[in-house]
Design a protein around this motif. Structure first.
Motif, short mmCIF file in Angstrom:
data_model
loop_
_atom_site.label_atom_id
_atom_site.label_comp_id
_atom_site.label_asym_id
_atom_site.label_seq_id
_atom_site.Cartn_x
_atom_site.Cartn_y
_atom_site.Cartn_z
N PRO A 52 0.82 -1.21 0.00
CA PRO A 52 0.00 0.00 0.00
C PRO A 52 0.85 1.25 0.00
N ALA A 180 -5.47 3.07 2.35
CA ALA A 180 -4.10 2.56 2.44
C ALA A 180 -3.88 1.86 3.78
N LEU A 231 -2.93 3.80 -5.80
CA LEU A 231 -3.52 2.87 -4.85
C LEU A 231 -4.71 2.13 -5.46
#
Length: 477
Positions: A52, A180, A231
């Protein structure tokens, strides 16, 4: 919000994480070895995988420290107003449960629960400063809980998914940080549900400044940060959909390349370099994903045909690339090919300088691949002298001792590392290894695992893997 990467510095890196930083690190974190036959004992850090994003972009100086205008930073193709609006919402009512507290309740007593002293969302200011404080203290679940409260203020809290809401740079950065952190904590079901409204490309018209002319006074471009787009492209990897992630990342790379070519046409060298670095960030993610699906020829093409061709690449960057490339060759069992890449990496080191941490770890990996565990142990021991307390190296040394038939010595090594620095050494890979060694040593391993649980309770705000996985300790045990 300032850069958050420093708060995740102890995480096991993937191959190319260190290459996303322009400046060399003073202390490197290297991947762990895996014996050539493969072993469940090793939580290998060099097999690719989802990492992440662990930063929030700084207004002026992220992406390699290149200063560019907001017009350059936020440039993105404006989607059609006919596209679906992005209407996210929190999918959990209240706070995330604390699995460490739950495990202590199951296996220990109330007195031990009182020893758990971590920062909660209530203990900090209800703003970005409080969020930073929680992340800095590694209280990631508490940080997720605080993002939920802050997003509720924006009308995007529990039960608001599917309801229109105005986006801002701050609200989208809160979503980026929340997603995240959920990925980091392995909260996959919640992550999947909360990420779904953002789609595959963040291409809703309401995440662009043009959608709010009265609010932003003619400002143009993407409100969503580039980190958020990266992401979103990576997230399918969390769900085991690696080919989908590759497709999304490839599309994102093409967009970066097109924007860079636009600035080449305009003869804007700073903007060109800025988008070149962003494209390379995407390529690093593509390589990590490609490792999972064993697309080694794709990785070769990217490293040799793109990453190593950049004229501004420093010697340290080249060393990192060749070292990582060599470890990929070890992953496919090509020891000779790995030795060739490591040799190039060594030659790029300054003349007459002693072997550094990277050289020693590369050499240790070769020894492991050749099943020469006593030699590998001695090499990793030398590496430890350069970075005392490095738990990755200690973990590798313990595995080498095990495969050299020294089970008791391996256990003593791990226990000593934990006693010396419990906050740092109680990481997931070392816990898995030590729990496995306890089982190999005795059928009565539960009491020792319970002692580990006590230490986790007192010194670790969060784990990125479950207690059941780390300690092999089931509720009914």
């Amino acid at each position: 919000m300032s850069n958050l990467s420093e708060y995740f510095a102890n995480d096991p890196p993937s191959f190319f994480d260190e290459l996303t930083h322009a400046k060399p690190k003073t202390k490197e974190q290297e991947p762990e070895p895996r014996p050539s036959g493969g072993s469940s004992m090793l939580a290998s850090g060099f097999t690719g995988g989802f990492q992440p994003p662990e930063y929030v972009e700084i207004t002026e100086t992220d992406d390699g420290g290149i200063k560019v205008s907001e017009d350059v930073r936020n440039l993105w193709e404006l989607p059609s107003e006919q596209n679906k609006l992005i209407m996210p919402g929190i999918h959990i009512q209240g706070d995330l449960p604390d699995p460490i507290t739950i495990a202590v309740s199951q296996h220990l007593d109330e007195a031990e629960l009182q020893q758990r002293k971590i920062l909660r969302a209530d203990d900090v200011t209800q703003d970005e400063r409080g969020l930073k404080m929680l992340i800095q203290a590694s209280c990631f679940r508490s940080a997720v809980n605080l993002t939920g409260r802050l997003l509720t203020i924006y009308g995007q809290g529990y039960g608001r998914s599917g309801q229109p809401a105005k986006h801002s740079p701050h609200s989208l950065q809160l979503w980026f940080t929340r997603l995240a952190l959920l990925a980091k904590l392995g909260e996959i079901k919640l992550l999947q549900a909360e990420a779904e409204p953002f789609g595959s490309q963040l291409n809703g018209p309401d995440v662009f400044f043009e959608h709010y002319p009265e609010m932003y006074n003619g400002k143009t471009g993407s409100i969503a940060s580039f980190s958020f787009r990266l992401l979103i492209a990576q997230l399918p990897t969390c769900l085991g959909k690696h080919h989908l992630a590759l497709d999304r990342l490839s599309e994102l790379y093409v967009t970066c390349k097109e924007i860079r070519e636009h600035f080449i046409t305009l003869k804007n060298s700073a903007a060109e370099e800025f988008w070149l670095i962003r494209g390379e960030m995407v390529l690093h993610s593509i390589i990590n994903c490609a490792l999972l699906v064993k697309k080694f020829s794709m990785i070769d093409d990217i490293i040799s045909g793109i990453l190593l061709t950049r004229s501004s690449l420093t010697k340290d960057d080249q060393r990192s690339l060749y070292s990582a490339w060599g470890r990929i060759y070890l992953e496919i069992g090509d020891i000779f090919g790995a030795e060739q890449k490591f040799a190039v990496s060594r030659r790029l080191r300054e003349m007459n300088s002693s072997p550094d941490l990277r050289d020693l770890v590369d050499k240790g990996l070769i020894a492991v691949a050749k099943n020469d565990f006593p030699e590998a142990y001695l090499i990793f021991q030398k590496a430890l002298h350069l970075d005392s307390g490095n738990t990755m190296i200690l973990n590798n040394m313990g595995v080498c001792l095990l495969y050299a038939g020294k089970l008791k010595d391996a256990i003593n090594l791990y226990e000593r590392a934990i006693n010396l620095n419990p906050q740092k050494s109680l990481n997931e890979s070392l816990l898995v290894n030590l729990s496995t060694l306890y089982e190999l040593q005795s059928n009565n391993s539960k009491s020792k695992k319970i002692n580990l649980l006590r230490l986790i309770n007192r010194f670790k705000p969060d784990l990125n893997e479950s207690i059941e996985y780390c300690l092999k300790l089931q509720a009914g045990n």
